[in-house]
Write a protein that holds these residues in place. Structure first.
Motif, PDB file in Angstrom:
ATOM      1  N   ILE A 297     -16.587  15.771  20.940  1.00  0.00           N
ATOM      2  CA  ILE A 297     -15.769  15.919  19.681  1.00  0.00           C
ATOM      3  C   ILE A 297     -15.295  17.327  19.730  1.00  0.00           C
ATOM      4  O   ILE A 297     -15.869  18.333  20.059  1.00  0.00           O
ATOM      5  N   ARG A 298     -13.802  17.512  19.318  1.00  0.00           N
ATOM      6  CA  ARG A 298     -13.495  18.769  19.222  1.00  0.00           C
ATOM      7  C   ARG A 298     -13.131  19.037  17.830  1.00  0.00           C
ATOM      8  O   ARG A 298     -12.504  18.069  17.147  1.00  0.00           O
ATOM      9  N   MET A 299     -13.483  20.255  17.276  1.00  0.00           N
ATOM     10  CA  MET A 299     -13.254  20.617  16.014  1.00  0.00           C
ATOM     11  C   MET A 299     -12.374  21.839  15.820  1.00  0.00           C
ATOM     12  O   MET A 299     -12.428  23.084  16.754  1.00  0.00           O
ATOM     13  N   SER A 300     -11.356  21.726  15.068  1.00  0.00           N
ATOM     14  CA  SER A 300     -10.608  22.869  14.569  1.00  0.00           C
ATOM     15  C   SER A 300     -11.142  23.368  13.125  1.00  0.00           C
ATOM     16  O   SER A 300     -11.026  22.976  12.221  1.00  0.00           O
ATOM     17  N   CYS A 301     -11.737  24.646  13.114  1.00  0.00           N
ATOM     18  CA  CYS A 301     -12.217  25.045  11.940  1.00  0.00           C
ATOM     19  C   CYS A 301     -11.182  25.336  10.992  1.00  0.00           C
ATOM     20  O   CYS A 301     -10.139  26.279  11.466  1.00  0.00           O
ATOM     21  N   GLY A 302     -11.209  25.127   9.720  1.00  0.00           N
ATOM     22  CA  GLY A 302     -10.243  25.407   8.658  1.00  0.00           C
ATOM     23  C   GLY A 302     -10.683  26.765   7.974  1.00  0.00           C
ATOM     24  O   GLY A 302     -11.514  27.535   8.480  1.00  0.00           O
ATOM     25  N   ILE A 303     -10.419  26.883   6.497  1.00  0.00           N
ATOM     26  CA  ILE A 303     -10.522  28.117   5.983  1.00  0.00           C
ATOM     27  C   ILE A 303     -11.679  27.533   4.833  1.00  0.00           C
ATOM     28  O   ILE A 303     -11.859  28.593   3.839  1.00  0.00           O
ATOM     29  N   GLU A 304     -12.069  26.319   4.561  1.00  0.00           N
ATOM     30  CA  GLU A 304     -13.139  25.956   3.750  1.00  0.00           C
ATOM     31  C   GLU A 304     -14.416  27.238   3.554  1.00  0.00           C
ATOM     32  O   GLU A 304     -14.563  27.613   4.788  1.00  0.00           O
ATOM     33  N   ALA A 305     -15.252  26.664   2.624  1.00  0.00           N
ATOM     34  CA  ALA A 305     -16.349  27.262   2.445  1.00  0.00           C
ATOM     35  C   ALA A 305     -17.244  26.719   3.549  1.00  0.00           C
ATOM     36  O   ALA A 305     -17.365  25.536   3.724  1.00  0.00           O
ATOM     37  N   VAL A 306     -17.811  27.687   4.601  1.00  0.00           N
ATOM     38  CA  VAL A 306     -18.799  27.068   5.553  1.00  0.00           C
ATOM     39  C   VAL A 306     -19.866  26.072   5.098  1.00  0.00           C
ATOM     40  O   VAL A 306     -19.953  24.920   5.695  1.00  0.00           O
ATOM     41  N   ALA A 307     -20.496  26.349   3.956  1.00  0.00           N
ATOM     42  CA  ALA A 307     -21.561  25.668   3.510  1.00  0.00           C
ATOM     43  C   ALA A 307     -20.970  24.156   3.072  1.00  0.00           C
ATOM     44  O   ALA A 307     -21.711  23.189   3.329  1.00  0.00           O
ATOM     45  N   ASP A 308     -19.483  24.097   2.742  1.00  0.00           N
ATOM     46  CA  ASP A 308     -19.117  22.556   2.492  1.00  0.00           C
ATOM     47  C   ASP A 308     -18.868  21.847   3.765  1.00  0.00           C
ATOM     48  O   ASP A 308     -19.290  20.587   3.887  1.00  0.00           O
ATOM     49  N   ILE A 309     -18.765  22.536   4.935  1.00  0.00           N
ATOM     50  CA  ILE A 309     -18.420  21.822   6.108  1.00  0.00           C
ATOM     51  C   ILE A 309     -19.692  21.556   6.580  1.00  0.00           C
ATOM     52  O   ILE A 309     -19.842  20.435   6.884  1.00  0.00           O
ATOM     53  N   GLN A 310     -20.926  22.280   6.368  1.00  0.00           N
ATOM     54  CA  GLN A 310     -22.104  21.967   7.108  1.00  0.00           C
ATOM     55  C   GLN A 310     -22.578  20.751   6.330  1.00  0.00           C
ATOM     56  O   GLN A 310     -23.294  19.884   7.004  1.00  0.00           O
ATOM     57  N   ALA A 311     -22.539  20.754   4.974  1.00  0.00           N
ATOM     58  CA  ALA A 311     -22.835  19.804   3.992  1.00  0.00           C
ATOM     59  C   ALA A 311     -22.078  18.570   4.442  1.00  0.00           C
ATOM     60  O   ALA A 311     -22.914  17.312   4.524  1.00  0.00           O
ATOM     61  N   ASP A 312     -21.014  18.439   4.866  1.00  0.00           N
ATOM     62  CA  ASP A 312     -20.088  17.070   5.024  1.00  0.00           C
ATOM     63  C   ASP A 312     -20.705  16.580   6.676  1.00  0.00           C
ATOM     64  O   ASP A 312     -21.076  15.500   6.869  1.00  0.00           O
ATOM     65  N   LEU A 313     -20.909  17.719   7.391  1.00  0.00           N
ATOM     66  CA  LEU A 313     -21.440  17.287   9.086  1.00  0.00           C
ATOM     67  C   LEU A 313     -22.766  16.624   8.609  1.00  0.00           C
ATOM     68  O   LEU A 313     -23.012  15.773   9.455  1.00  0.00           O
ATOM     69  N   THR A 314     -23.542  17.472   8.069  1.00  0.00           N
ATOM     70  CA  THR A 314     -25.130  17.001   7.862  1.00  0.00           C
ATOM     71  C   THR A 314     -25.148  15.335   7.273  1.00  0.00           C
ATOM     72  O   THR A 314     -25.902  14.643   7.966  1.00  0.00           O
ATOM     73  N   ALA A 315     -24.312  15.184   6.383  1.00  0.00           N
ATOM     74  CA  ALA A 315     -24.329  13.673   5.927  1.00  0.00           C
ATOM     75  C   ALA A 315     -23.786  12.870   6.878  1.00  0.00           C
ATOM     76  O   ALA A 315     -24.296  11.926   6.882  1.00  0.00           O
ATOM     77  N   ALA A 316     -22.813  13.335   7.556  1.00  0.00           N
ATOM     78  CA  ALA A 316     -22.255  12.240   8.481  1.00  0.00           C
ATOM     79  C   ALA A 316     -23.065  12.115   9.643  1.00  0.00           C
ATOM     80  O   ALA A 316     -23.315  10.894  10.212  1.00  0.00           O
ATOM     81  N   PHE A 317     -24.000  13.000  10.091  1.00  0.00           N
ATOM     82  CA  PHE A 317     -25.023  13.037  11.142  1.00  0.00           C
ATOM     83  C   PHE A 317     -26.023  12.109  10.775  1.00  0.00           C
ATOM     84  O   PHE A 317     -26.562  11.029  11.279  1.00  0.00           O
ATOM     85  N   ALA A 318     -26.495  12.143   9.407  1.00  0.00           N
ATOM     86  CA  ALA A 318     -27.348  11.150   8.945  1.00  0.00           C
ATOM     87  C   ALA A 318     -26.999   9.734   8.789  1.00  0.00           C
ATOM     88  O   ALA A 318     -27.910   8.755   9.356  1.00  0.00           O
ATOM     89  N   LYS A 319     -25.680   9.438   8.329  1.00  0.00           N
ATOM     90  CA  LYS A 319     -25.253   8.011   8.315  1.00  0.00           C
ATOM     91  C   LYS A 319     -24.989   7.643   9.559  1.00  0.00           C
ATOM     92  O   LYS A 319     -25.279   6.462   9.871  1.00  0.00           O
ATOM     93  N   THR A 320     -24.746   8.496  10.634  1.00  0.00           N
ATOM     94  CA  THR A 320     -24.284   7.877  11.945  1.00  0.00           C
ATOM     95  C   THR A 320     -25.649   7.304  12.780  1.00  0.00           C
ATOM     96  O   THR A 320     -25.590   6.411  13.561  1.00  0.00           O
ATOM     97  N   ALA A 321     -26.640   8.062  12.423  1.00  0.00           N
ATOM     98  CA  ALA A 321     -27.925   7.823  13.139  1.00  0.00           C
ATOM     99  C   ALA A 321     -28.747   6.622  12.482  1.00  0.00           C
ATOM    100  O   ALA A 321     -29.352   5.988  13.301  1.00  0.00           O
ATOM    101  N   GLN A 322     -28.305   6.061  11.260  1.00  0.00           N
ATOM    102  CA  GLN A 322     -28.572   4.922  10.626  1.00  0.00           C
ATOM    103  C   GLN A 322     -28.087   3.675  11.542  1.00  0.00           C
ATOM    104  O   GLN A 322     -26.843   3.528  11.746  1.00  0.00           O
ATOM    105  N   PRO A 323     -28.891   2.623  11.656  1.00  0.00           N
ATOM    106  CA  PRO A 323     -28.454   1.493  12.100  1.00  0.00           C
ATOM    107  C   PRO A 323     -27.571   0.783  11.238  1.00  0.00           C
ATOM    108  O   PRO A 323     -27.460   0.847  10.028  1.00  0.00           O
ATOM    109  N   LEU A 324     -26.179   0.376  11.817  1.00  0.00           N
ATOM    110  CA  LEU A 324     -25.483  -0.380  11.068  1.00  0.00           C
ATOM    111  C   LEU A 324     -25.565  -1.716  10.581  1.00  0.00           C
ATOM    112  O   LEU A 324     -26.223  -2.331  11.234  1.00  0.00           O
ATOM    113  N   ALA A 325     -25.276  -1.932   9.365  1.00  0.00           N
ATOM    114  CA  ALA A 325     -25.431  -3.016   8.622  1.00  0.00           C
ATOM    115  C   ALA A 325     -24.909  -4.346   9.350  1.00  0.00           C
ATOM    116  O   ALA A 325     -23.780  -4.079   9.824  1.00  0.00           O
ATOM    117  N   VAL A 326     -25.832  -5.537   9.691  1.00  0.00           N
ATOM    118  CA  VAL A 326     -25.021  -6.591  10.151  1.00  0.00           C
ATOM    119  C   VAL A 326     -24.498  -7.453   9.153  1.00  0.00           C
ATOM    120  O   VAL A 326     -25.026  -7.640   8.102  1.00  0.00           O
TER     121      VAL A 326
END
Length: 326
Positions: A297-326
């Motif tokens: 994954i290539r990331m281009s970092c913007g100027i948002e608050a880092v804490a907001d970016i980290q929160a978004d990535l953390t939530a996406a990691f957790a959802k990606t790790a969950q099995p997909l609903a059938v």
């Protein structure tokens, strides 16, 4: 041109227009261009298809060291082309050393400086003849224009201008006005992007979802000392490989603040899968040889608050790790 310490510059309608026009201005059939291994996919495709179709010989370095560039030179080499940091793995080349090699061989040196921006790196001051930018990226900075820049000596830019008049990759007035607007905030934006990228690279390095992080500002980066020597800042670009079992496409679909987009260098943080975007035109074998995995994954970092970016990535990691609903 002033930002890069060059005598003259030329504005184009896109980054690829700047690259193709500069190379066609410098090369003739039967001549050879030595290109750095691991370039932006569009540049490699231009060389492999359009330049070779015109009878221009194209060669790539086997690696990124000064010895690799010396070994790739031929008697008919007229251009040495590099891109550092590279897209998407943030590999570095010793700019001053390669510029000296090209000069001693009688070849012109050309660099794509898009990833660094003129705030973080000035290759012309290190001896490079022509510096190119996709102004669509950091120079534009707001994801609302498409433009390209070439800067260099007056003599080199006269060559490029003569070819540009034939090829017509011109930039229109409204885009030029927006670009002028953007350059006024370039230093402010890039400094914040540098800071965000450094913090995110360090944070990602400690997460179980990440197999590897590529960022020249990390002490673990193999060319970190070179980056300290030739860059003023380590840049707003980084890449990371997701751990096996995490689908990169699903991961991007879960993001809310961070946007999945091919472009980069804007005030908004974006991510993309290189194998599906910038390097899609390369064969799977070619991508593998250059170290570009499907998990990257290539990331281009913007100027948002880092804490907001980290929160978004953390939530996406957790959802990606969950099995997909059938």
């Amino acid at each position: 041109a002033d930002l890069e310490g060059a005598a003259a510059g030329l504005l184009f309608g896109s980054g690829m227009a700047a690259i193709s026009t500069a190379l066609l201005a410098l090369l003739r059939p039967g001549e050879h261009i030595l290109m750095q291994r691991g370039l932006y996919g569009g540049t490699s495709a231009l060389a492999d298809h359009s330049l070779q179709a015109l009878g221009i010989e194209v060669g790539y370095t086997s690696g990124l060291t000064v010895l690799d560039f010396e070994a790739g030179l031929r008697p008919n080499t007229r251009v040495v082309y590099l891109e550092t940091p590279s897209n998407p793995l943030l590999n570095l080349v010793d700019i001053e050393a390669v510029a000296n090699i090209a000069r001693l061989h009688g070849a012109a040196s050309v660099i794509d400086n898009t990833f660094a921006s003129p705030i973080n790196q000035n290759p012309h001051r290190l001896g490079i003849d022509i510096v190119l930018h996709s102004a669509t990226k950091y120079l534009g900075g707001h994801s609302d224009i498409c433009a390209g820049i070439a800067v260099g000596s007056s003599a080199h830019m006269q060559q490029v201008l003569a070819k540009a008049r034939h090829l017509g990759g011109s930039c229109e007035a409204q885009t030029a006005a927006l670009l002028e607007r953007s350059i006024k905030t370039l230093a402010l934006r890039v400094r914040q992007q540098n800071a965000n990228a450094a913090e995110l690279a360090d944070w990602l390095s400690g997460r179980d979802e990440i197999a590897q992080v590529y960022y020249p500002g990390l002490s673990a980066h193999p060319q970190h000392e070179l980056a300290r020597r030739q860059m003023h800042g380590f840049g707003g670009m980084l890449s990371f490989e997701l751990a096996n079992g995490l689908d990169p496409v699903v991961f991007q679909q879960q993001l809310q603040l961070v946007q999945s987009a091919m472009s980069l260098g804007g005030v908004d943080t974006t991510v993309c899968s290189s194998y599906l975007t910038s390097h899609q035109g390369l064969s799977p074998e070619r991508r593998e040889s250059e170290g570009i995995s499907d998990q990257l994954i290539r990331m281009s970092c913007g100027i948002e608050a880092v804490a907001d970016i980290q929160a978004d990535l953390t939530a996406a990691f957790a959802k990606t790790a969950q099995p997909l609903a059938v």
